[in-house]
Design a protein around this motif. Structure first.
Motif, PDB file in Angstrom:
ATOM      1  N   THR A 302       0.830  -1.197   0.000  1.00 20.19           N
ATOM      2  CA  THR A 302       0.000   0.000   0.000  1.00 20.19           C
ATOM      3  C   THR A 302       0.869   1.253   0.000  1.00 20.19           C
ATOM      4  O   THR A 302       1.736   1.403   0.860  1.00 20.19           O
ATOM      5  CB  THR A 302      -0.904   0.029   1.249  1.00 20.19           C
ATOM      6  OG1 THR A 302      -1.709  -1.146   1.269  1.00 20.19           O
ATOM      7  CG2 THR A 302      -1.808   1.254   1.240  1.00 20.19           C
ATOM      8  N   ILE A 303       0.602   2.139  -0.960  1.00 18.84           N
ATOM      9  CA  ILE A 303       1.311   3.422  -1.027  1.00 18.84           C
ATOM     10  C   ILE A 303       0.325   4.514  -1.427  1.00 18.84           C
ATOM     11  O   ILE A 303      -0.763   4.229  -1.921  1.00 18.84           O
ATOM     12  CB  ILE A 303       2.481   3.401  -2.044  1.00 18.84           C
ATOM     13  CG1 ILE A 303       1.972   3.032  -3.446  1.00 18.84           C
ATOM     14  CG2 ILE A 303       3.568   2.441  -1.583  1.00 18.84           C
ATOM     15  CD1 ILE A 303       3.023   3.183  -4.544  1.00 18.84           C
ATOM     16  N   ALA A 304       0.712   5.752  -1.224  1.00 19.31           N
ATOM     17  CA  ALA A 304      -0.119   6.877  -1.647  1.00 19.31           C
ATOM     18  C   ALA A 304      -0.039   7.049  -3.157  1.00 19.31           C
ATOM     19  O   ALA A 304       0.988   6.739  -3.778  1.00 19.31           O
ATOM     20  CB  ALA A 304       0.329   8.159  -0.956  1.00 19.31           C
ATOM     21  N   GLN A 305      -1.130   7.505  -3.761  1.00 18.69           N
ATOM     22  CA  GLN A 305      -1.116   7.834  -5.186  1.00 18.69           C
ATOM     23  C   GLN A 305      -0.007   8.837  -5.469  1.00 18.69           C
ATOM     24  O   GLN A 305       0.327   9.678  -4.636  1.00 18.69           O
ATOM     25  CB  GLN A 305      -2.460   8.434  -5.609  1.00 18.69           C
ATOM     26  CG  GLN A 305      -3.579   7.421  -5.720  1.00 18.69           C
ATOM     27  CD  GLN A 305      -4.885   8.076  -6.144  1.00 18.69           C
ATOM     28  OE1 GLN A 305      -5.002   9.296  -6.174  1.00 18.69           O
ATOM     29  NE2 GLN A 305      -5.860   7.262  -6.474  1.00 18.69           N
ATOM     30  N   ASN A 306       0.555   8.737  -6.672  1.00 15.87           N
ATOM     31  CA  ASN A 306       1.607   9.644  -7.138  1.00 15.87           C
ATOM     32  C   ASN A 306       2.936   9.479  -6.388  1.00 15.87           C
ATOM     33  O   ASN A 306       3.771  10.391  -6.394  1.00 15.87           O
ATOM     34  CB  ASN A 306       1.142  11.111  -7.055  1.00 15.87           C
ATOM     35  CG  ASN A 306      -0.082  11.363  -7.912  1.00 15.87           C
ATOM     36  OD1 ASN A 306      -0.161  10.896  -9.045  1.00 15.87           O
ATOM     37  ND2 ASN A 306      -1.046  12.081  -7.357  1.00 15.87           N
ATOM     38  N   SER A 307       3.118   8.313  -5.755  1.00 17.98           N
ATOM     39  CA  SER A 307       4.401   8.037  -5.099  1.00 17.98           C
ATOM     40  C   SER A 307       5.463   7.699  -6.151  1.00 17.98           C
ATOM     41  O   SER A 307       5.180   6.996  -7.122  1.00 17.98           O
ATOM     42  CB  SER A 307       4.273   6.865  -4.120  1.00 17.98           C
ATOM     43  OG  SER A 307       3.473   7.198  -3.009  1.00 17.98           O
ATOM     44  N   THR A 308       6.675   8.179  -5.922  1.00 14.95           N
ATOM     45  CA  THR A 308       7.782   7.827  -6.815  1.00 14.95           C
ATOM     46  C   THR A 308       8.282   6.423  -6.472  1.00 14.95           C
ATOM     47  O   THR A 308       7.978   5.881  -5.401  1.00 14.95           O
ATOM     48  CB  THR A 308       8.938   8.816  -6.666  1.00 14.95           C
ATOM     49  OG1 THR A 308       9.397   8.783  -5.306  1.00 14.95           O
ATOM     50  CG2 THR A 308       8.508  10.229  -7.033  1.00 14.95           C
ATOM     51  N   ALA A 309       9.078   5.872  -7.377  1.00 16.04           N
ATOM     52  CA  ALA A 309       9.603   4.519  -7.180  1.00 16.04           C
ATOM     53  C   ALA A 309      10.404   4.382  -5.876  1.00 16.04           C
ATOM     54  O   ALA A 309      10.221   3.390  -5.148  1.00 16.04           O
ATOM     55  CB  ALA A 309      10.439   4.108  -8.388  1.00 16.04           C
ATOM     56  N   PRO A 310      11.278   5.327  -5.514  1.00 11.65           N
ATOM     57  CA  PRO A 310      12.000   5.184  -4.239  1.00 11.65           C
ATOM     58  C   PRO A 310      11.066   5.171  -3.023  1.00 11.65           C
ATOM     59  O   PRO A 310      11.290   4.416  -2.078  1.00 11.65           O
ATOM     60  CB  PRO A 310      12.914   6.415  -4.217  1.00 11.65           C
ATOM     61  CG  PRO A 310      13.115   6.770  -5.648  1.00 11.65           C
ATOM     62  CD  PRO A 310      11.794   6.473  -6.305  1.00 11.65           C
ATOM     63  N   VAL A 311      10.019   6.013  -3.054  1.00 12.79           N
ATOM     64  CA  VAL A 311       9.053   6.031  -1.947  1.00 12.79           C
ATOM     65  C   VAL A 311       8.338   4.688  -1.861  1.00 12.79           C
ATOM     66  O   VAL A 311       8.121   4.147  -0.768  1.00 12.79           O
ATOM     67  CB  VAL A 311       8.045   7.187  -2.123  1.00 12.79           C
ATOM     68  CG1 VAL A 311       6.920   7.074  -1.098  1.00 12.79           C
ATOM     69  CG2 VAL A 311       8.749   8.534  -1.996  1.00 12.79           C
ATOM     70  N   ALA A 312       7.965   4.148  -3.011  1.00 14.74           N
ATOM     71  CA  ALA A 312       7.317   2.834  -3.042  1.00 14.74           C
ATOM     72  C   ALA A 312       8.240   1.764  -2.481  1.00 14.74           C
ATOM     73  O   ALA A 312       7.821   0.874  -1.731  1.00 14.74           O
ATOM     74  CB  ALA A 312       6.904   2.479  -4.467  1.00 14.74           C
ATOM     75  N   ALA A 313       9.518   1.848  -2.824  1.00 15.99           N
ATOM     76  CA  ALA A 313      10.499   0.892  -2.300  1.00 15.99           C
ATOM     77  C   ALA A 313      10.592   0.982  -0.783  1.00 15.99           C
ATOM     78  O   ALA A 313      10.780  -0.023  -0.091  1.00 15.99           O
ATOM     79  CB  ALA A 313      11.867   1.153  -2.923  1.00 15.99           C
ATOM     80  N   GLY A 314      10.414   2.198  -0.255  1.00 14.10           N
ATOM     81  CA  GLY A 314      10.464   2.401   1.188  1.00 14.10           C
ATOM     82  C   GLY A 314       9.356   1.698   1.937  1.00 14.10           C
ATOM     83  O   GLY A 314       9.462   1.481   3.149  1.00 14.10           O
ATOM     84  N   ALA A 315       8.263   1.329   1.244  1.00 16.83           N
ATOM     85  CA  ALA A 315       7.187   0.570   1.890  1.00 16.83           C
ATOM     86  C   ALA A 315       7.671  -0.816   2.289  1.00 16.83           C
ATOM     87  O   ALA A 315       7.181  -1.410   3.248  1.00 16.83           O
ATOM     88  CB  ALA A 315       5.984   0.459   0.949  1.00 16.83           C
ATOM     89  N   ILE A 316       8.651  -1.333   1.548  1.00 21.99           N
ATOM     90  CA  ILE A 316       9.225  -2.644   1.863  1.00 21.99           C
ATOM     91  C   ILE A 316      10.220  -2.511   3.004  1.00 21.99           C
ATOM     92  O   ILE A 316      10.180  -3.242   3.986  1.00 21.99           O
ATOM     93  CB  ILE A 316       9.906  -3.245   0.615  1.00 21.99           C
ATOM     94  CG1 ILE A 316       8.872  -3.448  -0.502  1.00 21.99           C
ATOM     95  CG2 ILE A 316      10.597  -4.565   0.962  1.00 21.99           C
ATOM     96  CD1 ILE A 316       9.460  -3.941  -1.814  1.00 21.99           C
TER      97      ILE A 316
END
Length: 369
Positions: A302-316
């Motif tokens: 789960t991530i916020a809309q318009n998240s960049t790839a590094p931010v998405a990686a931070g969910a892991i």
């Protein structure tokens, strides 16, 4: 990331029945370190057929869906903002959630099956909504007035931060005094950061659960014009609504797959209101899902809309965001249609994306660090 929805409403509107049905869909909390271990919290999987198709595709050993926490908050009554009915305790619980599910009863007190009393006697959903919202507005009014008062010393000496906060607080105060929710006030990005510090109840996002009973006397069937009026009122708040049959969903919660479909048909109940509720609640806060898949694990993140790839990686893991180099991205359906990751790459469907890439709902990603 944590996502929690607080279930509120008057007594005897179906909150606990819905919560019990939701918790029957609970998933093991140990896979989600952010989840609260509490009997009043249900950790519920977000329905997502993409996840299970990918799990089958990868012959994965473990499948982990995205989740929503639903928090059962005891019934509010008029005067809750002043402490009536342990109101202060309940309002404190509401402050902790990300969004609010307001349960509203649309079935009759006596529907021919059994009589279920309503705290105000007759069924009047718009009145019930007004009672609950007014208690939340009054609680916020007290918070905002107190904050404005506490700012006055710094305002008098022209402190820029205090002046900015006072300006935002007065905009919110004006709406609350007009009996409007704080989430009806449009604010810029900087002002939004200021108002978040107040943790206002009515600044949260709302979804309304319209609770009916199969075979009973329900407002959507007995008085369609009145029901339409309710829906339009909710939409005027900028909120969404979903019809739920909490009692039937609770009775069906022990069944799965074809058995559940058959039982639902036998009970004359066609809609799966809970799945719709979960999906709408998940989207309510502007969230999306990306996926990772492999032999060991297929997982929805789960991530916020318009998240960049590094931010998405931070969910892991936070290290993934710090050490991000690039991401290999393929859309979930393209991967399945290709038959393998190798074929998807050969067709040019797997892209290498950098730090500026905005992740899309349904992306399957492998991060390189």
């Amino acid at each position: 990331m944590s996502l929690s929805i607080g279930i509120v409403g008057l007594p005897n509107v179906g909150k606990s029945t819905l919560f019990n049905a939701l918790t029957q869909k609970s998933v093991p909390a140990e896979n989600y370190p952010f989840c609260t271990i509490d009997p009043s919290v249900g950790v519920v999987a977000v329905p997502d057929e993409r996840l299970y198709k990918l799990a089958e595709f990868s012959q994965t050993q473990k499948t982990i869906p995205a989740v929503v926490e639903f928090v059962d908050i005891a019934g509010l009554v008029a005067g809750a903002s002043k402490g009536e009915g342990l109101g202060n305790k309940f309002l404190a619980h509401i402050r902790e959630v990300d969004a609010i599910l307001e349960m509203v009863r649309i079935f009759a007190v006596d529907d021919g099956k059994e009589a279920i009393n309503h705290v105000y006697g007759e069924i009047d959903p718009l009145r019930d909504i007004k009672v609950i919202n007014m208690e939340l507005i009054l609680a916020d009014l007290e918070t905002v007035e107190k904050r404005i008062s506490n700012l006055q010393k710094d305002v008098k000496r022209n402190d820029k931060i205090a002046l900015a906060e006072e300006s935002v607080a007065k905009k919110i105060l004006e709406a609350l005094l007009e009996e409007k929710m704080a989430n009806t006030v449009s604010l810029g990005e900087e002002d939004e950061k200021i108002v978040q510090q107040l943790n206002l109840l009515t600044r949260k996002r709302f979804i309304y659960g319209l609770n009916k009973r199969s075979g009973g006397k329900n407002l959507d069937e007995s008085n369609p014009q009145e029901f339409e009026k309710i829906c339009k009122e909710i939409e005027s708040y900028g909120s969404e609504w979903v019809i739920i049959d909490a009692k039937t969903e609770h009775e069906l919660s022990d069944f799965e797959g074809e058995d559940k479909i058959m039982m639902r048909q036998e009970m004359g109940h066609s809609d799966d209101g809970i799945d719709t509720l979960i999906k709408k609640s998940y989207k309510l806060l502007g969230l999306i899902t990306y996926l990772t898949t492999g032999e060991k694990e297929t997982r929805a993140w789960t991530i916020a809309q318009n998240s960049t790839a590094p931010v998405a990686a931070g969910a892991i893991h936070t290290d993934f965001e710090k050490k991000f180099i690039r991401a290999e991205v393929v859309f979930w359906s393209d991967l399945l249609e290709s038959g393998s990751m190798v074929n998807a790459k050969a067709k040019g469907l797997v892209r290498t994306e950098g730090k500026e890439y905005i992740v899309k709902d349904g992306d399957v990603i492998e991060f390189k660090i």
